[in-house]
Design a protein around this motif. Sequence first.
Motif, mmCIF file in Angstrom:
data_model
loop_
_atom_site.group_PDB
_atom_site.id
_atom_site.type_symbol
_atom_site.label_atom_id
_atom_site.label_comp_id
_atom_site.label_asym_id
_atom_site.label_seq_id
_atom_site.Cartn_x
_atom_site.Cartn_y
_atom_site.Cartn_z
ATOM 1 N N ARG A 31 0.817 -1.217 0.000
ATOM 2 C CA ARG A 31 0.000 0.000 0.000
ATOM 3 C C ARG A 31 0.849 1.264 0.000
ATOM 4 N NH1 ARG A 31 -2.814 -2.532 4.336
ATOM 5 N NH2 ARG A 31 -1.725 -1.099 5.739
ATOM 6 N N SER A 32 2.121 1.136 0.315
ATOM 7 C CA SER A 32 2.965 2.312 0.540
ATOM 8 C C SER A 32 3.130 3.155 -0.720
ATOM 9 C CB SER A 32 4.339 1.870 1.045
ATOM 10 O OG SER A 32 5.198 2.973 1.217
ATOM 11 N N GLN A 33 3.247 4.448 -0.519
ATOM 12 C CA GLN A 33 3.516 5.371 -1.625
ATOM 13 C C GLN A 33 4.990 5.388 -1.999
ATOM 14 O OE1 GLN A 33 3.369 9.601 -0.501
ATOM 15 N NE2 GLN A 33 3.308 8.973 1.656
ATOM 16 N N TYR A 34 5.840 4.804 -1.149
ATOM 17 C CA TYR A 34 7.279 4.849 -1.371
ATOM 18 C C TYR A 34 7.739 3.679 -2.239
ATOM 19 C CZ TYR A 34 7.019 7.987 2.656
ATOM 20 O OH TYR A 34 6.700 8.991 3.522
ATOM 21 N N LYS A 35 8.736 3.933 -3.058
ATOM 22 C CA LYS A 35 9.310 2.864 -3.858
ATOM 23 C C LYS A 35 9.997 1.833 -2.969
ATOM 24 C CE LYS A 35 12.564 1.927 -7.643
ATOM 25 N NZ LYS A 35 13.509 2.529 -8.633
ATOM 26 N N TYR A 36 10.664 2.331 -1.924
ATOM 27 C CA TYR A 36 11.381 1.450 -1.000
ATOM 28 C C TYR A 36 10.856 1.675 0.419
ATOM 29 C CZ TYR A 36 14.759 1.262 -4.860
ATOM 30 O OH TYR A 36 15.365 1.117 -6.080
ATOM 31 N N PRO A 37 9.718 1.095 0.769
ATOM 32 C CA PRO A 37 9.224 1.259 2.138
ATOM 33 C C PRO A 37 10.038 0.421 3.121
ATOM 34 C CG PRO A 37 7.811 -0.245 0.926
ATOM 35 C CD PRO A 37 8.820 0.274 -0.059
ATOM 36 N N ILE A 38 10.238 0.965 4.301
ATOM 37 C CA ILE A 38 10.763 0.209 5.430
ATOM 38 C C ILE A 38 9.612 0.089 6.412
ATOM 39 C CG2 ILE A 38 12.438 0.141 7.319
ATOM 40 C CD1 ILE A 38 14.263 1.936 5.605
ATOM 41 N N VAL A 39 9.114 -1.118 6.577
ATOM 42 C CA VAL A 39 7.921 -1.340 7.390
ATOM 43 C C VAL A 39 8.343 -1.880 8.750
ATOM 44 C CG1 VAL A 39 5.663 -2.419 7.536
ATOM 45 C CG2 VAL A 39 6.637 -1.893 5.283
#
Length: 313
Positions: free
Chosen positions: A108-116
Amino acid sequence: MKPLVSVVIPTYRRPKLVKRAVQSALAQTLSQIEVIVVIDGPNEGTCASLAEVDDSRLRVIELPTNQGCTAARRAGVAAAQAPWIAHLDDDDEWMPQKLELQLEAANRSQYKYPIVSCYLIARTPQDDSIWPRRIPSKSEPMSEYLFVRNTFFQGEAVIQASTIFTSKELLQKIPPRISGEVHEDWDWLLRATTLEEVGIEFVTEPLSVWYLGDNRSSMSRTTKWRNSLNWIQKVQDLVTPRAYASFILTEVSSRAAFAGEWKAFFPLLWEAIRHGKPLPMDIGLYFGMWLLSPNTRRWLRNLLTKNPQPLTT
């Protein structure tokens, strides 16, 4: 089928604990995974313990020599077949829905590289606490979230190794540095979040269990204060002046005080004032680190923050 998530577990001479960690990973509701255990140097006991786990999703890599946690993690990431990587320390464990919920958040993240990341249960022999008590705001520098305290008690802001879920591509783009095994997780987070395409996401449920306060050795508990001071000085360009001061006045000072290094009291205080921007809260915490024992601080924290509930910002 190709796994969606690769779980990377570095381990060194803790056969019973790593087996518990592996079992919690294999019990995930997200079944399309692989679990890669990297044994950091030959150890028959660990091999024998893992051989008792009957699951084709488990892969074991044995390094020829002991090279340290970071090198073991890098070996696991290199061997991973999935596009997503989840780190798990060998003495921690997960709740069953951790990977499923973090994968949903990443997609769902808007970021290309999410750190969850996620909330965790900080477990001691005395009780459990839910950390962090708050998550970072959108505009908050990562260094200030990690190092600056707005309260007197530990657990306000936490991103711990076993909560980190991110892409293999990001870990290859910004690999963890092998630099003496000092604060390697914080080091990676600070460097990774300098990229515009990287952002932090949080699952606001406690999905990991972090064991604290027992007699097992831990890098976070045994790091010498001089190593911590050297590290923050080397990454000073990645932290704000307030975060620099706060790290010295809390993290470094707690290790120096625990070691009884009273000769460091004034030099550390001067370093924080000269090169950072401490606030009265930071100075108060500094004196608390030196004048109150760890047991006293823990007692006060448990008294005043009993059963803390997660807070969102």
